[in-house]
Write a protein that holds these residues in place. Structure first.
Motif, PDB file in Angstrom:
ATOM      1  N   SER A 447       0.828  -1.212   0.000  1.00 13.23           N
ATOM      2  CA  SER A 447       0.000   0.000   0.000  1.00 13.23           C
ATOM      3  C   SER A 447       0.861   1.260   0.000  1.00 13.23           C
ATOM      4  O   SER A 447       1.964   1.281   0.568  1.00 13.23           O
ATOM      5  CB  SER A 447      -0.915   0.019   1.228  1.00 13.23           C
ATOM      6  N   PRO A 448       0.373   2.315  -0.673  1.00 14.14           N
ATOM      7  CA  PRO A 448       1.116   3.587  -0.675  1.00 14.14           C
ATOM      8  C   PRO A 448       1.346   4.123   0.741  1.00 14.14           C
ATOM      9  O   PRO A 448       2.408   4.689   1.015  1.00 14.14           O
ATOM     10  CB  PRO A 448       0.221   4.520  -1.485  1.00 14.14           C
ATOM     11  N   TYR A 449       0.362   3.942   1.615  1.00 11.21           N
ATOM     12  CA  TYR A 449       0.531   4.466   2.981  1.00 11.21           C
ATOM     13  C   TYR A 449       1.674   3.766   3.702  1.00 11.21           C
ATOM     14  O   TYR A 449       2.489   4.416   4.364  1.00 11.21           O
ATOM     15  CB  TYR A 449      -0.756   4.314   3.791  1.00 11.21           C
ATOM     16  N   GLU A 450       1.752   2.450   3.588  1.00 10.81           N
ATOM     17  CA  GLU A 450       2.840   1.707   4.236  1.00 10.81           C
ATOM     18  C   GLU A 450       4.193   2.210   3.752  1.00 10.81           C
ATOM     19  O   GLU A 450       5.128   2.389   4.539  1.00 10.81           O
ATOM     20  CB  GLU A 450       2.708   0.213   3.947  1.00 10.81           C
ATOM     21  N   LYS A 451       4.299   2.418   2.432  1.00 12.76           N
ATOM     22  CA  LYS A 451       5.562   2.888   1.869  1.00 12.76           C
ATOM     23  C   LYS A 451       5.917   4.277   2.390  1.00 12.76           C
ATOM     24  O   LYS A 451       7.063   4.535   2.793  1.00 12.76           O
ATOM     25  CB  LYS A 451       5.473   2.906   0.345  1.00 12.76           C
ATOM     26  N   ALA A 452       4.932   5.186   2.382  1.00 14.09           N
ATOM     27  CA  ALA A 452       5.194   6.555   2.840  1.00 14.09           C
ATOM     28  C   ALA A 452       5.566   6.578   4.318  1.00 14.09           C
ATOM     29  O   ALA A 452       6.501   7.284   4.726  1.00 14.09           O
ATOM     30  CB  ALA A 452       3.954   7.427   2.592  1.00 14.09           C
ATOM     31  N   ALA A 453       4.840   5.804   5.140  1.00 15.76           N
ATOM     32  CA  ALA A 453       5.135   5.764   6.572  1.00 15.76           C
ATOM     33  C   ALA A 453       6.517   5.167   6.835  1.00 15.76           C
ATOM     34  O   ALA A 453       7.236   5.600   7.749  1.00 15.76           O
ATOM     35  CB  ALA A 453       4.061   4.961   7.304  1.00 15.76           C
ATOM     36  N   ALA A 454       6.915   4.167   6.028  1.00 16.63           N
ATOM     37  CA  ALA A 454       8.228   3.544   6.205  1.00 16.63           C
ATOM     38  C   ALA A 454       9.344   4.528   5.866  1.00 16.63           C
ATOM     39  O   ALA A 454      10.366   4.603   6.568  1.00 16.63           O
ATOM     40  CB  ALA A 454       8.334   2.295   5.331  1.00 16.63           C
ATOM     41  N   ILE A 455       9.178   5.289   4.775  1.00 16.47           N
ATOM     42  CA  ILE A 455      10.182   6.297   4.407  1.00 16.47           C
ATOM     43  C   ILE A 455      10.263   7.374   5.485  1.00 16.47           C
ATOM     44  O   ILE A 455      11.362   7.792   5.882  1.00 16.47           O
ATOM     45  CB  ILE A 455       9.825   6.915   3.037  1.00 16.47           C
ATOM     46  N   GLU A 456       9.114   7.804   5.965  1.00 14.59           N
ATOM     47  CA  GLU A 456       9.070   8.821   7.021  1.00 14.59           C
ATOM     48  C   GLU A 456       9.793   8.337   8.274  1.00 14.59           C
ATOM     49  O   GLU A 456      10.612   9.059   8.848  1.00 14.59           O
ATOM     50  CB  GLU A 456       7.606   9.129   7.341  1.00 14.59           C
ATOM     51  N   GLU A 457       9.510   7.115   8.696  1.00 16.92           N
ATOM     52  CA  GLU A 457      10.136   6.559   9.898  1.00 16.92           C
ATOM     53  C   GLU A 457      11.645   6.403   9.711  1.00 16.92           C
ATOM     54  O   GLU A 457      12.430   6.670  10.627  1.00 16.92           O
ATOM     55  CB  GLU A 457       9.495   5.213  10.234  1.00 16.92           C
ATOM     56  N   TYR A 458      12.059   5.972   8.525  1.00 13.71           N
ATOM     57  CA  TYR A 458      13.491   5.794   8.263  1.00 13.71           C
ATOM     58  C   TYR A 458      14.232   7.123   8.407  1.00 13.71           C
ATOM     59  O   TYR A 458      15.296   7.184   9.048  1.00 13.71           O
ATOM     60  CB  TYR A 458      13.697   5.219   6.866  1.00 13.71           C
ATOM     61  N   LEU A 459      13.695   8.173   7.840  1.00 11.55           N
ATOM     62  CA  LEU A 459      14.359   9.482   7.910  1.00 11.55           C
ATOM     63  C   LEU A 459      14.379  10.017   9.341  1.00 11.55           C
ATOM     64  O   LEU A 459      15.366  10.613   9.781  1.00 11.55           O
ATOM     65  CB  LEU A 459      13.653  10.472   6.984  1.00 11.55           C
ATOM     66  N   ARG A 460      13.307   9.817  10.082  1.00  7.92           N
ATOM     67  CA  ARG A 460      13.225  10.327  11.457  1.00  7.92           C
ATOM     68  C   ARG A 460      14.231   9.642  12.388  1.00  7.92           C
ATOM     69  O   ARG A 460      14.679  10.247  13.369  1.00  7.92           O
ATOM     70  CB  ARG A 460      11.818  10.150  12.015  1.00  7.92           C
ATOM     71  N   THR A 461      14.557   8.397  12.089  1.00 10.58           N
ATOM     72  CA  THR A 461      15.389   7.627  13.017  1.00 10.58           C
ATOM     73  C   THR A 461      16.816   7.407  12.550  1.00 10.58           C
ATOM     74  O   THR A 461      17.642   6.913  13.318  1.00 10.58           O
ATOM     75  CB  THR A 461      14.743   6.249  13.280  1.00 10.58           C
ATOM     76  N   SER A 462      17.131   7.762  11.310  1.00  9.70           N
ATOM     77  CA  SER A 462      18.449   7.410  10.769  1.00  9.70           C
ATOM     78  C   SER A 462      19.390   8.595  10.604  1.00  9.70           C
ATOM     79  O   SER A 462      20.564   8.409  10.275  1.00  9.70           O
ATOM     80  CB  SER A 462      18.281   6.719   9.409  1.00  9.70           C
ATOM     81  N   TYR A 463      18.900   9.805  10.828  1.00  9.97           N
ATOM     82  CA  TYR A 463      19.726  10.986  10.582  1.00  9.97           C
ATOM     83  C   TYR A 463      19.653  11.942  11.771  1.00  9.97           C
ATOM     84  O   TYR A 463      18.712  11.909  12.565  1.00  9.97           O
ATOM     85  CB  TYR A 463      19.285  11.676   9.287  1.00  9.97           C
ATOM     86  N   THR A 464      20.665  12.789  11.877  1.00 12.46           N
ATOM     87  CA  THR A 464      20.794  13.691  13.020  1.00 12.46           C
ATOM     88  C   THR A 464      20.198  15.058  12.702  1.00 12.46           C
ATOM     89  O   THR A 464      20.574  15.683  11.698  1.00 12.46           O
ATOM     90  CB  THR A 464      22.281  13.866  13.398  1.00 12.46           C
ATOM     91  N   TYR A 465      19.284  15.483  13.551  1.00 10.38           N
ATOM     92  CA  TYR A 465      18.703  16.828  13.389  1.00 10.38           C
ATOM     93  C   TYR A 465      19.705  17.852  13.902  1.00 10.38           C
ATOM     94  O   TYR A 465      20.151  17.795  15.038  1.00 10.38           O
ATOM     95  CB  TYR A 465      17.394  16.945  14.165  1.00 10.38           C
ATOM     96  N   ARG A 466      20.062  18.803  13.060  1.00  5.00           N
ATOM     97  CA  ARG A 466      21.083  19.775  13.438  1.00  5.00           C
ATOM     98  C   ARG A 466      20.884  21.059  12.628  1.00  5.00           C
ATOM     99  O   ARG A 466      20.584  21.020  11.432  1.00  5.00           O
ATOM    100  CB  ARG A 466      22.476  19.199  13.172  1.00  5.00           C
ATOM    101  N   LEU A 467      21.041  22.210  13.292  1.00  2.00           N
ATOM    102  CA  LEU A 467      20.866  23.499  12.630  1.00  2.00           C
ATOM    103  C   LEU A 467      22.182  24.065  12.104  1.00  2.00           C
ATOM    104  O   LEU A 467      22.194  24.738  11.074  1.00  2.00           O
ATOM    105  CB  LEU A 467      20.218  24.506  13.594  1.00  2.00           C
ATOM    106  N   ASP A 468      23.272  23.825  12.826  1.00  2.00           N
ATOM    107  CA  ASP A 468      24.552  24.430  12.441  1.00  2.00           C
ATOM    108  C   ASP A 468      25.309  23.522  11.473  1.00  2.00           C
ATOM    109  O   ASP A 468      26.339  22.928  11.804  1.00  2.00           O
ATOM    110  CB  ASP A 468      25.397  24.742  13.681  1.00  2.00           C
ATOM    111  N   VAL A 469      24.776  23.389  10.260  1.00  2.00           N
ATOM    112  CA  VAL A 469      25.414  22.566   9.231  1.00  2.00           C
ATOM    113  C   VAL A 469      26.047  23.482   8.193  1.00  2.00           C
ATOM    114  O   VAL A 469      25.708  24.656   8.071  1.00  2.00           O
ATOM    115  CB  VAL A 469      24.382  21.640   8.557  1.00  2.00           C
ATOM    116  N   GLY A 470      26.988  22.942   7.437  1.00  2.00           N
ATOM    117  CA  GLY A 470      27.653  23.725   6.412  1.00  2.00           C
ATOM    118  C   GLY A 470      26.885  23.700   5.096  1.00  2.00           C
ATOM    119  O   GLY A 470      25.876  22.996   4.947  1.00  2.00           O
TER     120      GLY A 470
END
Length: 754
Positions: A447-470
């Motif tokens: 289902s499209p929803y499963e795919k979208a939710a999986a991509i959303e979850e992957y990005l939320r948990t796999s990368y560092t939220y940071r403001l002072d980037v180059g």
């Protein structure tokens, strides 16, 4: 002061103390967008105030509390290791969040808000208690209090004005209750007045305090000011930040014509033609939003990704009159699939031709125009623009949570979507590894929803939220750089990556820029600043249509209710979103933890390290205070033996010094400029239970011995020593033995007035 008067004074002091601490703590709570509610805040601040006051008067309690904490940790490490590791993890998270907040990298997360307020209230309480209960100069309260209120006022926190007024009332009440005379602390501590007179003085001081502040608030005010061009030029040259202070006027009609919303002005994009780069945070207020719930307010809706930026297609567009229904939704579908939200948006020092609205605007009204333009995907423009202080009313249809829309029979399909190729378009610069990563995330999903939710979850948990980037290097594809090289960023990075990955998964998507109206709302009014600027993703998910997705971990997920069932939730009323737990766009709920680079983090799972650390702390704690106590006792015994071997004239001088020190411990030190005789006369009545005239005779003998070279007789030496021992017994009884030992042998209080 009789017992009743003393009790009244203590009650007044406690009321003023707590009120002053709470007013400033509440202001700081507003600054961190505290969302826990006033009752929780009152309990936390009251606890901090009580603990701070106790520690101020019983500093040795800190030692015993530390020892207890260390031994408790040792026991927990032995029998409750998992719970102890969880506690350490929480403490590390709290300290990281506070440090990152001070550095401007992130907001205080919801889970850490109350502990953070406790820490702030405790620090405020220590200083305030020293003024209210220890007789320090009340002028100490002015610098940090006034600085905080003024700083928040210039940061467009309108509550600061009223909280400043409340503080000034309390300050004047404290001033009148103190009967403050500079340099005469004892005149407050030993004030001898009747109960009726004391209450009359407090009531009078309260009335005049309130009256003074109310008159100041009611006096006529104007934005017009005297102009001194040469002075303004000199100030702006020397202190350039002054130009950025409150009431800049940049949103007024006199400054220039309004333009469309550009995300780069928020500080979250340094270059309008390129994504990313370091954030320049701005706390200026942009607008206020009166609404029954928190909202995503769309400004720019962009469809075309180039590899380094997003571009908008606004055509086709149509002109509508104010009040027209522009939603395109049939009436019988509105209640089934949408929640109607009404809001009044007022610009503050801000101008724009863009009208900010939730996902599906329905109706608009404004006194500043007769018509507006609706572009592709609900992009709204008002000819001529809106300026500082001008408002518009809107009603919008916010999609119900995914599970409710399914249960109510939503059946939207991709065939209904015009120009679908626009929402699936990708530039040739998208790398093969971006395709491979996306396909690996959605592998096996239908289902499209499963795919979208999986991509959303992957990005939320796999990368560092940071403001002072180059800045992203020139010629490098933006999404590829974020996913595989930089691996850190803010909303622009997360939203761009998700929109691209959705298109790879054949799910139509939009990249949206705007603001979030979130945090505490004063009477339903949200204060929106440039720091509330945000970008997110909207995706067309069969069979419910356009949905909001939040790949940025600093913000919470919108409510979805994937497994919703009317029978399970006990209601079938589609107009009751509150029945399903919380506001679907509730920005006050906790999001995913925001963490910095994990390199160098403490390995809290290493039990041996934890045990060694706690054991070392225990050894240090157990050694420091007892060691100082033993050294103090040794010094005291040496001095005692030394005095016993002296001549009578030297003995009386040293005994008198010890007596004055002990009087200081009991709270009766000599005042600056006060003679020994005056000191003795002022406090003699306090010690009738000892020997009313004792201190007078001892003081007289001391003066004669030290300044007249007259040797005291043996009986006077015995009287002085007996008086000293009696004072020590009284101090031990009044203060408690631990505190007495701490003050006498460890802290070594000396009378500073002589």
């Amino acid at each position: 002061m009789d017992k009743t008067s003393d009790r009244i004074q203590r009650s007044i002091n406690w009321i003023l103390y707590f009120a002053i601490v709470f007013v400033l703590s509440h202001m700081l709570g507003i600054g961190i967008t505290l969302t826990k509610g006033i009752l929780h805040e009152l309990v936390v601040v009251a606890s901090a105030a009580i603990i701070a006051k106790y520690i101020l008067f019983n500093p040795i309690s800190l030692y015993f509390a530390s020892v207890a904490a260390v031994f408790g940790s040792l026991i927990a490490n032995r029998y409750f290791k998992d719970a102890l590791i969880g506690l350490y993890s929480w403490l590390i998270g709290l300290s990281d969040n506070i440090i990152n907040n001070i550095m401007g990298r992130e907001n205080i997360l919801t889970d850490y808000q109350l502990p953070f307020i406790f820490i702030l209230a405790f620090m405020i309480s220590i200083l305030t208690a020293s003024v209210v209960f220890k007789g320090k100069s009340i002028l100490i309260l002015l610098p940090h209090n006034l600085f905080a209120y003024i700083m928040y006022w210039y940061s467009f926190r309108n509550e600061a004005l009223w909280l400043l007024a409340a503080f000034l009332v309390l300050f004047l009440m404290l001033l009148s209750s103190r009967a403050f005379i500079p340099g005469k602390r004892e005149s407050f501590l030993n004030l001898n007045s009747s109960t009726d007179g004391q209450l009359l003085r407090f009531r009078t001081g309260t009335k005049y305090s309130v009256l003074i502040v109310v008159i100041a608030l009611l006096l006529p005010k104007t934005d017009r000011h005297m102009k001194f061009p040469w002075l303004e030029a000199r100030v702006n040259e020397t202190f350039p930040f002054v130009e950025d202070l409150r009431s800049t006027g940049e949103g007024s009609r006199s400054v220039g014509e309004a333009g469309g919303f550009d995300f780069s002005v928020t500080g979250f994009q340094s270059d309008g033609s390129r994504l990313g780069g370091p954030v320049k945070q701005r706390s200026d207020q942009v607008m206020t939003v009166k609404s029954s719930r928190s909202l995503y307010l769309r400004g720019n809706i962009k469809q075309i990704y180039t590899g380094e930026s997003w571009e908008a297609i606004t055509e086709p567009s149509n002109i509508y009159r104010l009040g027209d229904d522009i939603s395109g939704v049939e009436e019988n579908s509105k209640d089934l699939f949408y929640d109607r939200v009404e809001a009044v948006v007022t610009f503050r020092d801000f101008s724009s031709t863009t009208l900010f609205s939730p996902l599906l605007p329905e109706k608009l009204n404004s006194f500043q125009s007769k018509a507006f333009v609706r572009g592709r995907n609900g992009y709204l423009v008002i000819p001529g623009g809106l300026y500082d202080g001008e408002s518009y009313y809107l009603s919008a249809l916010v999609p119900k949570p995914y599970g409710i829309a399914l249960a109510n029979g939503s059946n939207k399909t991709l065939e209904e979507l015009d120009d679908i190729e626009i929402y699936l378009s990708l530039p040739r610069s998208i790398t093969q590894r971006t395709f491979e990563l996306t396909n690996s995330i959605i592998e096996g999903m239908e289902s499209p929803y499963e795919k979208a939710a999986a991509i959303e979850e992957y990005l939320r948990t796999s990368y560092t939220y940071r403001l002072d980037v180059g800045q992203v290097p020139e010629g490098v594809e933006f999404v590829d750089y974020f996913l595989f090289e930089g691996k850190e960023g803010y909303c622009t990075y997360y939203a761009s990556a998700m929109a691209v990955m959705l298109r790879i998964a054949d799910i139509p998507s939009l990249y949206v820029e705007g603001f979030t109206a979130r945090g505490p709302a004063d009477d339903g009014v949200y204060s929106v600043t440039y720091n509330n600027a945000h970008s997110w993703v909207e995706a067309f998910i069969e069979p419910v249509g356009w949905m909001t997705f939040e790949p940025t971990p600093a913000l919470p997920l919108p409510l979805r209710l994937e497994d919703y069932s009317p029978d399970e939730y006990g209601t079938t009323d589609p107009n009751m979103p509150g029945s399903f737990g919380r506001d679907p766009d509730d920005m006050g709920m906790p999001g995913e933890p925001v963490t910095e680079d994990s390199e160098g983090d403490l390995d809290i799972t290493n039990a041996d390290f934890i045990f060694i650390f706690i054991l070392s702390a225990a050894v240090i704690l157990l050694a420091v205070l007892p060691g100082k106590l033993i050294l103090g006792l040794m010094r005291y015994q040496r001095r005692k033996r030394s005095i016993e071997s002296m001549e009578a004239q030297d003995k009386i001088i040293h005994y008198y010094d010890d007596i004055v020190d002990m009087l200081g411990i009991l709270g009766y030190p000599s005042l600056s400029g006060e003679t020994h005789s005056d000191h003795a006369k002022r406090i003699a009545y306090k010690f009738n239970d000892i020997n009313g005239a004792g201190i007078l005779k001892i003081s007289d003998a001391f003066v004669k011995a030290k300044y007249g070279d007259i040797e005291p007789d043996h009986d006077m030496i015995k009287t002085s020593l007996k008086f000293l021992h009696t004072l020590e017994d009284k101090a031990r009884k009044d203060l408690g033995k631990p505190k007495f030992l701490y003050l006498k042998y460890i802290k070594g209080i000396k009378n500073k007035g002589r």
